[in-house]
Design a protein around this motif. Structure first.
Motif, PDB file in Angstrom:
ATOM      1  N   ILE A 117       0.857  -1.185   0.000  1.00  0.00           N
ATOM      2  CA  ILE A 117       0.000   0.000   0.000  1.00  0.00           C
ATOM      3  C   ILE A 117       0.895   1.238   0.000  1.00  0.00           C
ATOM      4  O   ILE A 117       1.841   1.337   0.802  1.00  0.00           O
ATOM      5  CB  ILE A 117      -0.926   0.025   1.227  1.00  0.00           C
ATOM      6  N   TRP A 118       0.608   2.155  -0.893  1.00  0.00           N
ATOM      7  CA  TRP A 118       1.303   3.447  -0.985  1.00  0.00           C
ATOM      8  C   TRP A 118       0.309   4.502  -0.525  1.00  0.00           C
ATOM      9  O   TRP A 118      -0.780   4.627  -1.100  1.00  0.00           O
ATOM     10  CB  TRP A 118       1.704   3.689  -2.431  1.00  0.00           C
ATOM     11  N   ALA A 119       0.652   5.266   0.518  1.00  0.00           N
ATOM     12  CA  ALA A 119      -0.320   6.220   1.054  1.00  0.00           C
ATOM     13  C   ALA A 119       0.343   7.453   1.638  1.00  0.00           C
ATOM     14  O   ALA A 119       1.183   7.341   2.542  1.00  0.00           O
ATOM     15  CB  ALA A 119      -1.186   5.556   2.134  1.00  0.00           C
ATOM     16  N   GLY A 120      -0.060   8.605   1.136  1.00  0.00           N
ATOM     17  CA  GLY A 120       0.393   9.853   1.735  1.00  0.00           C
ATOM     18  C   GLY A 120      -0.112  10.014   3.154  1.00  0.00           C
ATOM     19  O   GLY A 120       0.523  10.683   3.977  1.00  0.00           O
ATOM     20  N   ALA A 121      -1.252   9.393   3.465  1.00  0.00           N
ATOM     21  CA  ALA A 121      -1.837   9.530   4.800  1.00  0.00           C
ATOM     22  C   ALA A 121      -1.025   8.830   5.881  1.00  0.00           C
ATOM     23  O   ALA A 121      -1.290   9.041   7.070  1.00  0.00           O
ATOM     24  CB  ALA A 121      -3.271   9.002   4.804  1.00  0.00           C
ATOM     25  N   PHE A 122      -0.049   8.018   5.517  1.00  0.00           N
ATOM     26  CA  PHE A 122       0.850   7.466   6.538  1.00  0.00           C
ATOM     27  C   PHE A 122       1.619   8.577   7.243  1.00  0.00           C
ATOM     28  O   PHE A 122       2.182   8.357   8.320  1.00  0.00           O
ATOM     29  CB  PHE A 122       1.843   6.481   5.922  1.00  0.00           C
ATOM     30  N   ILE A 163      -4.640   3.993  -3.078  1.00  0.00           N
ATOM     31  CA  ILE A 163      -6.097   4.096  -3.135  1.00  0.00           C
ATOM     32  C   ILE A 163      -6.479   5.568  -3.231  1.00  0.00           C
ATOM     33  O   ILE A 163      -6.197   6.348  -2.317  1.00  0.00           O
ATOM     34  CB  ILE A 163      -6.734   3.434  -1.906  1.00  0.00           C
ATOM     35  N   LEU A 164      -7.114   5.940  -4.327  1.00  0.00           N
ATOM     36  CA  LEU A 164      -7.469   7.324  -4.580  1.00  0.00           C
ATOM     37  C   LEU A 164      -8.919   7.590  -4.179  1.00  0.00           C
ATOM     38  O   LEU A 164      -9.727   6.670  -4.077  1.00  0.00           O
ATOM     39  CB  LEU A 164      -7.271   7.647  -6.061  1.00  0.00           C
ATOM     40  N   GLY A 165      -9.215   8.852  -3.958  1.00  0.00           N
ATOM     41  CA  GLY A 165     -10.584   9.219  -3.663  1.00  0.00           C
ATOM     42  C   GLY A 165     -10.859   9.532  -2.212  1.00  0.00           C
ATOM     43  O   GLY A 165     -11.973   9.926  -1.860  1.00  0.00           O
ATOM     44  N   ALA A 166      -9.865   9.331  -1.355  1.00  0.00           N
ATOM     45  CA  ALA A 166     -10.046   9.637   0.067  1.00  0.00           C
ATOM     46  C   ALA A 166      -8.789  10.338   0.580  1.00  0.00           C
ATOM     47  O   ALA A 166      -8.067   9.803   1.413  1.00  0.00           O
ATOM     48  CB  ALA A 166     -10.310   8.359   0.857  1.00  0.00           C
ATOM     49  N   PRO A 167      -8.497  11.530   0.061  1.00  0.00           N
ATOM     50  CA  PRO A 167      -7.265  12.227   0.460  1.00  0.00           C
ATOM     51  C   PRO A 167      -7.226  12.490   1.954  1.00  0.00           C
ATOM     52  O   PRO A 167      -8.225  12.886   2.557  1.00  0.00           O
ATOM     53  CB  PRO A 167      -7.312  13.531  -0.342  1.00  0.00           C
TER      54      PRO A 167
END
Length: 294
Positions: free
Chosen positions: A15-20, A273-277
């Motif tokens: 999983i790649w996530a800016g929210a981390f 996962i896009l759509g939930a910034p």
């Protein structure tokens, strides 16, 4: 190669996530543990202008098996001595589980941020690797990976790192990368995904995520090399470009795109996962994991 969870035979997913990078460390830690339990073998997060390695510590402490990787730490922001020291500290606490992803960023971003004049990115990366090697605590090549798209940076990634972590690419591009770097280097692309079967809303979500990148020459030039046209990259991107770069639809349709990357030569694919910034959409991740592992 000592990055253990990415070494296993078969297909692996992350999983790649800016929210981390959220300030709520307890929330991030709980999400990381849940994602590991779902079967994701690596957690990737973007670099930034601050706290590049603090995020890694939070993710590593919350998990026991997953690799944690920067995707990508900007070499204009993070001095090599600091990166080497951070790697040594994280690897000592969590052996074989931190992967230092490095990238030369983009001219408009570097110069707009006041980080200096963006020139000779290949030479900049080569010099950075030289300094990592000469550090008091060197970062071994198998513990670093380079965000590369063009042929010269790809060659450097195969020669002096674990391999490459390309971003916003297609399975066709993955096949080209595999051919370019050979069998010995790792190829670990990012794949943007939208869990939405409605073409209009799915493409709207994808275009919102792509907007910034359509203004960055490194990405645009790479898409043009793949056969897309100037019309494809204009006005928010054509449906053809959007559909090629972003996988949308049901979990099964998204899993098929991920399999296409593996079939093209990817060792590991990390899903964004896009759509939930600003959020960590665990429900979507769970649905995708079920399809990926089926």
């Amino acid at each position: 190669m000592s990055i253990r969870p990415l070494r296993a035979a078969g297909r692996s997913f992350g999983i790649w996530a800016g929210a981390f990078r959220l300030d709520d460390r307890a929330l991030v830690a709980d999400a990381a543990a849940a994602l590991e339990d779902m079967g994701y073998t690596a957690l990737w997060y973007p670099g930034g202008l601050r706290r590049t390695f603090e995020t890694a510590a939070v993710l590593l402490e919350a998990t026991s098996r997953a690799v944690v990787a920067t995707g990508i730490a900007n070499i204009w922001v993070n001095p090599p001595a600091e990166s080497a020291e951070a790697f040594a500290r994280l690897d000592a606490a969590h052996p074989g589980r931190f992967l230092l992803g490095l990238g030369a960023s983009h001219g408009p971003m570097v110069e707009r941020s006041g980080l200096g004049r963006y020139e000779r990115p290949l030479a900049k990366m080569r010099g950075y690797l030289d300094e990592l090697d000469a550090s008091a605590t060197p970062v071994p090549p198998e513990h670093r990976i380079i965000g590369a798209l063009g042929p010269k940076m790809l060659a450097l990634s195969a020669e002096r790192s674990l391999g490459t972590h390309p971003y916003l690419v297609t399975p066709e591009h993955t096949a080209r990368i595999r051919s370019a770097v050979g069998a010995g280097a790792r190829v670990m692309p990012e794949q943007g995904v939208v869990l939405d079967s409605d073409p209009a809303s799915a493409r709207a979500t994808a275009r919102e995520a792509l907007a910034m990148y359509l203004g960055l020459p490194n990405y645009v030039n790479n898409w043009l090399r793949l056969g897309f046209t100037e019309d494809d990259v204009a006005d928010g991107g054509s449906d053809r470009l959007v559909d090629a770069l972003i996988a949308w639809g049901t979990p099964e349709q998204i899993a098929a795109r991920v399999r296409a990357h593996h079939d093209a030569g990817a060792d590991h694919v990390c899903l964004q996962i896009l759509g939930a910034p600003g959020e960590l959409p665990l429900g979507t991740a769970r649905s995708l994991a079920a399809a990926l592992l089926d």
